[in-house]
Design a protein around this motif. Structure first.
Motif, PDB file in Angstrom:
ATOM      1  N   LYS A 168      44.942  51.372  17.280  1.00 13.16           N
ATOM      2  CA  LYS A 168      44.572  51.020  18.656  1.00 13.16           C
ATOM      3  C   LYS A 168      43.211  50.293  18.893  1.00 13.16           C
ATOM      4  N   LEU A 169      43.269  49.200  19.801  1.00  9.30           N
ATOM      5  CA  LEU A 169      41.983  48.534  20.124  1.00  9.30           C
ATOM      6  C   LEU A 169      41.412  48.885  21.380  1.00  9.30           C
ATOM      7  N   SER A 170      40.170  48.763  21.619  1.00 11.47           N
ATOM      8  CA  SER A 170      39.562  48.818  23.094  1.00 11.47           C
ATOM      9  C   SER A 170      38.259  47.943  22.847  1.00 11.47           C
ATOM     10  N   ILE A 171      37.982  47.769  24.401  1.00 15.47           N
ATOM     11  CA  ILE A 171      36.714  46.975  24.553  1.00 15.47           C
ATOM     12  C   ILE A 171      36.170  47.769  25.698  1.00 15.47           C
ATOM     13  N   PRO A 172      34.748  47.439  25.659  1.00 17.05           N
ATOM     14  CA  PRO A 172      33.790  48.186  26.761  1.00 17.05           C
ATOM     15  C   PRO A 172      34.385  47.532  28.037  1.00 17.05           C
ATOM     16  N   ALA A 173      34.441  48.369  28.977  1.00 19.50           N
ATOM     17  CA  ALA A 173      34.916  48.096  30.297  1.00 19.50           C
ATOM     18  C   ALA A 173      33.613  47.628  31.313  1.00 19.50           C
ATOM     19  N   ALA A 174      32.802  48.621  31.095  1.00 16.54           N
ATOM     20  CA  ALA A 174      31.624  48.159  32.006  1.00 16.54           C
ATOM     21  C   ALA A 174      30.431  49.308  31.426  1.00 16.54           C
ATOM     22  N   PRO A 175      29.098  49.039  31.875  1.00 18.90           N
ATOM     23  CA  PRO A 175      28.390  50.099  31.368  1.00 18.90           C
ATOM     24  C   PRO A 175      28.516  51.228  32.102  1.00 18.90           C
ATOM     25  N   ARG A 176      28.323  52.472  31.194  1.00 18.24           N
ATOM     26  CA  ARG A 176      28.828  53.997  31.582  1.00 18.24           C
ATOM     27  C   ARG A 176      30.265  54.309  32.211  1.00 18.24           C
ATOM     28  N   HIS A 177      31.239  53.368  31.620  1.00 16.87           N
ATOM     29  CA  HIS A 177      32.508  53.459  31.983  1.00 16.87           C
ATOM     30  C   HIS A 177      33.326  53.612  30.632  1.00 16.87           C
ATOM     31  N   PRO A 178      34.288  54.384  30.781  1.00 19.21           N
ATOM     32  CA  PRO A 178      35.183  54.499  29.587  1.00 19.21           C
ATOM     33  C   PRO A 178      35.598  53.085  28.968  1.00 19.21           C
ATOM     34  N   ARG A 179      35.969  53.140  27.703  1.00 15.95           N
ATOM     35  CA  ARG A 179      36.548  51.748  27.119  1.00 15.95           C
ATOM     36  C   ARG A 179      37.880  51.487  27.824  1.00 15.95           C
ATOM     37  N   LEU A 180      38.275  50.034  27.780  1.00 12.17           N
ATOM     38  CA  LEU A 180      39.441  49.853  28.227  1.00 12.17           C
ATOM     39  C   LEU A 180      40.364  49.401  27.054  1.00 12.17           C
ATOM     40  N   VAL A 226      46.619  40.745  20.455  1.00 16.64           N
ATOM     41  CA  VAL A 226      46.320  41.676  21.346  1.00 16.64           C
ATOM     42  C   VAL A 226      45.574  40.899  22.471  1.00 16.64           C
ATOM     43  N   PRO A 227      46.095  40.575  23.880  1.00 13.82           N
ATOM     44  CA  PRO A 227      45.537  39.700  24.812  1.00 13.82           C
ATOM     45  C   PRO A 227      44.245  40.407  25.037  1.00 13.82           C
ATOM     46  N   LEU A 228      43.007  39.420  25.398  1.00  9.50           N
ATOM     47  CA  LEU A 228      42.037  40.129  25.856  1.00  9.50           C
ATOM     48  C   LEU A 228      41.819  39.848  27.421  1.00  9.50           C
ATOM     49  N   PRO A 229      41.427  40.783  28.153  1.00 11.50           N
ATOM     50  CA  PRO A 229      41.352  40.527  29.818  1.00 11.50           C
ATOM     51  C   PRO A 229      40.214  39.774  29.889  1.00 11.50           C
ATOM     52  N   HIS A 230      39.103  39.604  29.363  1.00 16.09           N
ATOM     53  CA  HIS A 230      38.055  38.858  29.276  1.00 16.09           C
ATOM     54  C   HIS A 230      37.291  38.541  28.130  1.00 16.09           C
ATOM     55  N   PRO A 231      36.504  37.692  27.766  1.00 16.78           N
ATOM     56  CA  PRO A 231      35.779  37.411  26.702  1.00 16.78           C
ATOM     57  C   PRO A 231      35.013  38.813  26.290  1.00 16.78           C
ATOM     58  N   THR A 232      34.916  38.812  24.862  1.00 14.93           N
ATOM     59  CA  THR A 232      33.999  40.015  24.357  1.00 14.93           C
ATOM     60  C   THR A 232      33.476  39.820  23.154  1.00 14.93           C
ATOM     61  N   LYS A 233      32.491  40.443  22.790  1.00 15.74           N
ATOM     62  CA  LYS A 233      31.807  40.247  21.360  1.00 15.74           C
ATOM     63  C   LYS A 233      31.847  41.829  20.932  1.00 15.74           C
ATOM     64  N   GLU A 234      32.658  42.565  21.314  1.00 17.90           N
ATOM     65  CA  GLU A 234      32.660  43.992  20.760  1.00 17.90           C
ATOM     66  C   GLU A 234      34.051  44.791  20.729  1.00 17.90           C
ATOM     67  N   LEU A 235      34.623  44.957  19.755  1.00 17.81           N
ATOM     68  CA  LEU A 235      35.765  45.691  19.731  1.00 17.81           C
ATOM     69  C   LEU A 235      35.799  47.265  18.955  1.00 17.81           C
ATOM     70  N   LEU A 236      36.560  48.265  19.551  1.00 18.31           N
ATOM     71  CA  LEU A 236      36.447  49.517  18.989  1.00 18.31           C
ATOM     72  C   LEU A 236      37.775  49.438  18.351  1.00 18.31           C
ATOM     73  N   ILE A 237      38.001  49.798  16.816  1.00 18.33           N
ATOM     74  CA  ILE A 237      39.340  49.463  16.319  1.00 18.33           C
ATOM     75  C   ILE A 237      39.261  51.042  15.878  1.00 18.33           C
ATOM     76  N   GLN A 238      40.584  51.746  16.145  1.00 16.18           N
ATOM     77  CA  GLN A 238      41.080  52.928  15.682  1.00 16.18           C
ATOM     78  C   GLN A 238      42.227  52.528  14.537  1.00 16.18           C
ATOM     79  N   GLN A 239      41.987  52.997  13.495  1.00 18.09           N
ATOM     80  CA  GLN A 239      43.142  52.439  12.477  1.00 18.09           C
ATOM     81  C   GLN A 239      43.439  53.841  11.662  1.00 18.09           C
ATOM     82  N   GLU A 240      44.750  54.242  11.929  1.00 18.24           N
ATOM     83  CA  GLU A 240      44.973  55.698  11.220  1.00 18.24           C
ATOM     84  C   GLU A 240      46.357  55.407  10.448  1.00 18.24           C
TER      85      GLU A 240
END
Length: 168
Positions: A83-95, A117-131
């Protein structure tokens, strides 16, 4: 004395007399942030025997990775364990991001799984969960090699440390 090589081979999981067993359990994920296409490109290498075992778990017959019927099973497993996610906005859960499975390719005793994995907007941070394969092997190590924005990052994910924030 003739039994010693066979015994050592079986204990150490060396190829040859012991068959296709291997002494370690690992996967390698090559992750590339592609800002031009606004997507993340993934190539994941897993041992064929380990991956077959994971896909076959709980099924009446072993999954044959050479058959087209294995593709949806592999895709489901990938979605459940990567699973991959990116920051949504400050103080909001990850997208959460949509991992789109593209296929499998055999390579000797391993398989490459490809996804984007399409990105909804440019990012410099990814959270990866690899199990991947952690449910089968307590010593499983999932290596992540990531590249983006001119930066290379590596991470080691395993039981007890299944996720990592990648900053590009």
């Amino acid at each position: 004395m003739r039994r010693l090589p066979l015994l050592l081979s079986l204990l150490l999981g060396l190829p040859g007399l012991a068959g296709t067993r291997h002494a370690y359990h690992t996967s390698i994920l090559e992750l590339r942030l592609n800002p031009e296409k606004q997507q993340v490109e993934l190539a994941l290498k897993v041992f064929a025997d380990d991956f077959t075992r994971a896909l076959s778990q709980g099924r009446p017959r072993a999954v044959d990775l050479q058959q087209p019927s294995a593709l949806p099973v592999a895709e489901l497993y990938l979605h459940q364990h990567l699973k991959l996610s990116i920051p949504a906005a400050p103080r909001h859960p990850r997208l959460p991001l949509d991992v789109q499975f593209m296929g499998l390719q055999p390579e000797k005793d391993a398989y490459w799984l490809y996804a984007k994995v399409p990105l909804p907007h440019p990012t410099k941070e990814l959270l990866i969960q690899q199990e991947m394969l952690l449910e089968l092997f307590s010593d499983q190590m999932n290596i992540v090699n990531a590249e983006g924005n001119g930066k290379k990052i590596s991470a080691l994910l395993r039981n007890g440390h299944e996720e990592e924030v990648l900053n590009f």
